[in-house]
Design an enzyme around this catalytic site. Sequence first.
Site, PDB file in Angstrom:
ATOM      1  N   GLN A 279       0.799  -1.227   0.000  1.00 17.68           N
ATOM      2  CA  GLN A 279       0.000   0.000   0.000  1.00 17.68           C
ATOM      3  C   GLN A 279       0.836   1.283   0.000  1.00 17.68           C
ATOM      4  O   GLN A 279       0.446   2.284  -0.605  1.00 17.68           O
ATOM      5  CB  GLN A 279      -0.965   0.012   1.187  1.00 17.68           C
ATOM      6  CG  GLN A 279      -2.122  -0.954   0.976  1.00 17.68           C
ATOM      7  CD  GLN A 279      -3.156  -0.876   2.080  1.00 17.68           C
ATOM      8  OE1 GLN A 279      -2.910  -0.289   3.131  1.00 17.68           O
ATOM      9  NE2 GLN A 279      -4.290  -1.494   1.862  1.00 17.68           N
ATOM     10  N   GLU A 363      12.497  30.184 -14.720  1.00 14.57           N
ATOM     11  CA  GLU A 363      11.227  30.830 -15.102  1.00 14.57           C
ATOM     12  C   GLU A 363      10.359  31.125 -13.879  1.00 14.57           C
ATOM     13  O   GLU A 363       9.158  30.865 -13.846  1.00 14.57           O
ATOM     14  CB  GLU A 363      10.478  29.993 -16.143  1.00 14.57           C
ATOM     15  CG  GLU A 363      11.355  29.735 -17.363  1.00 14.57           C
ATOM     16  CD  GLU A 363      10.642  29.859 -18.672  1.00 14.57           C
ATOM     17  OE1 GLU A 363       9.581  30.486 -18.721  1.00 14.57           O
ATOM     18  OE2 GLU A 363      11.170  29.325 -19.662  1.00 14.57           O
TER      19      GLU A 363
END
Length: 400
Positions: A279, A363
């Site tokens: 899991q 950026e």
Amino acid sequence: MNFSLTEEQKSVRKVVRSFVDREIIPYIKEWDEKGHFETDILKRLAELQLMGVCIPEEYGGVGMDYNTLAIVCEELERGDTAFRTAVSVHTGLNSMTLLQWGTEVQKQNYLIPQANGDKIGAFGLTEPNAGSDVAALETTAVKDGNFYILNGSKTWISLCDVADHFLIFAKTDPKAGHRGISCFIVERTFEGVSSKAIKGKLGIRAGNTGEVFLDNVRVPAENLLGFEGEGFKIAMSALDNGRFTVAAGACGTIMAALEASLKYCEERKTFGKEIGRHQLVQQMIAKMSANLEISRLLVFKAGWLKNSGKRNTQETSLAKWISCDAAFEAANDAVQIHGAYGFSNEFPVERYLRNAKAPVIYEGTREIHTIMQGEYALGYREDKTLRKMLPAWPFEEILV
Ligand SMILES: Cc1cc2nc3c(=O)[nH]c(=O)nc-3n(C[C@H](O)[C@H](O)[C@H](O)COP(=O)(O)OP(=O)(O)OC[C@H]3O[C@@H](n4cnc5c(N)ncnc54)[C@H](O)[C@@H]3O)c2cc1C
């Protein structure tokens, strides 16, 4: 609202994906190890008409919509960040800026050869003492008759050794802060222009990044883009387009990290079962899968705003911030899923992790985008219509 891709967009995705599978993925490990930028890839992209995919046909492109550019970037970055970065600076930061702000003569002289891939464009904003703080840039441009004389140096410039044309930001009025910045189209062949690649990068080693030096470069006055003093606005509008391509590319990194992880989850067994059955591994896979969907939706929303001819700084910044953080997390988890094998370049995931760090910095750093989003939420910042807007798509409706 329509969330499905058009037949044309699906076919572009298919073309770029098979190009990446055939011409990038088999060689990228070697290019990355050697720090080699394979310029032939840009020539091949030009042959596929992918260097000006969202530039109108009359200016040398193929006239597709802005979300098609996002698809190209996503698929390219699935191969490697270096080639998506090249398209980001060439198309997003340079050509789209010429389309938005250029005079007819500038478009004829510079945009057409860039959009058809004959010439390569780059973007020179960052300097040794000016990154996030753009107004601190020190390069100067002094008017001399019909010329401007440029002096200074730029650093961390993608395609520094490869580009034919640079958009260079310089101060025409050094005392006026960000209002004193102007933008110039500078050709590599102008006397006094030189460049030098940066060695020893953490990632994007298969890309070309470095310094650009301007030593008494005489730039014709007609190569001033926009008005004197309009450079800051031009730079920020260019970043709206560059960031859009970076955000789209980040989806490609998440896709690549997910693909590699899914494959490994089936191959590797621990405690008598495939690791995908545990899991906590499923949790990492679920996060990658959810973040791919979230990031794509944010990118396509920004692209839809561009298609509509609307300002999209807020939405593009959000897409860039969320998707780049998600790509870094996906690459990090992909290494984790691969265990010790993820720590070696036997698998591509360590390259994804090294590459994914740069888009969190360039950026607009993660911090700058966080601040921007906070300011929008608080009402301290709003996007107003610019003197020149990026043309809405379809182009024929607005260019007549
Ligand atoms: C691979 C690569 C390619 C690049 N390509 C280009 C290119 O083609 N053209 C170009 O012009 N530039 C390019 N860059 C430069 C890039 O855009 C800059 O690195 C970026 O803008 C950050 O500037 P800086 O590195 O000077 O960091 P700085 O601005 O010095 O920031 C340093 C740290 O301080 C934080 N910080 C700064 N100001 C604030 C603030 N106000 N509040 C909170 N935190 C703050 C930053 O988030 C960061 O963590 C590239 C960079 C890389 C790594």
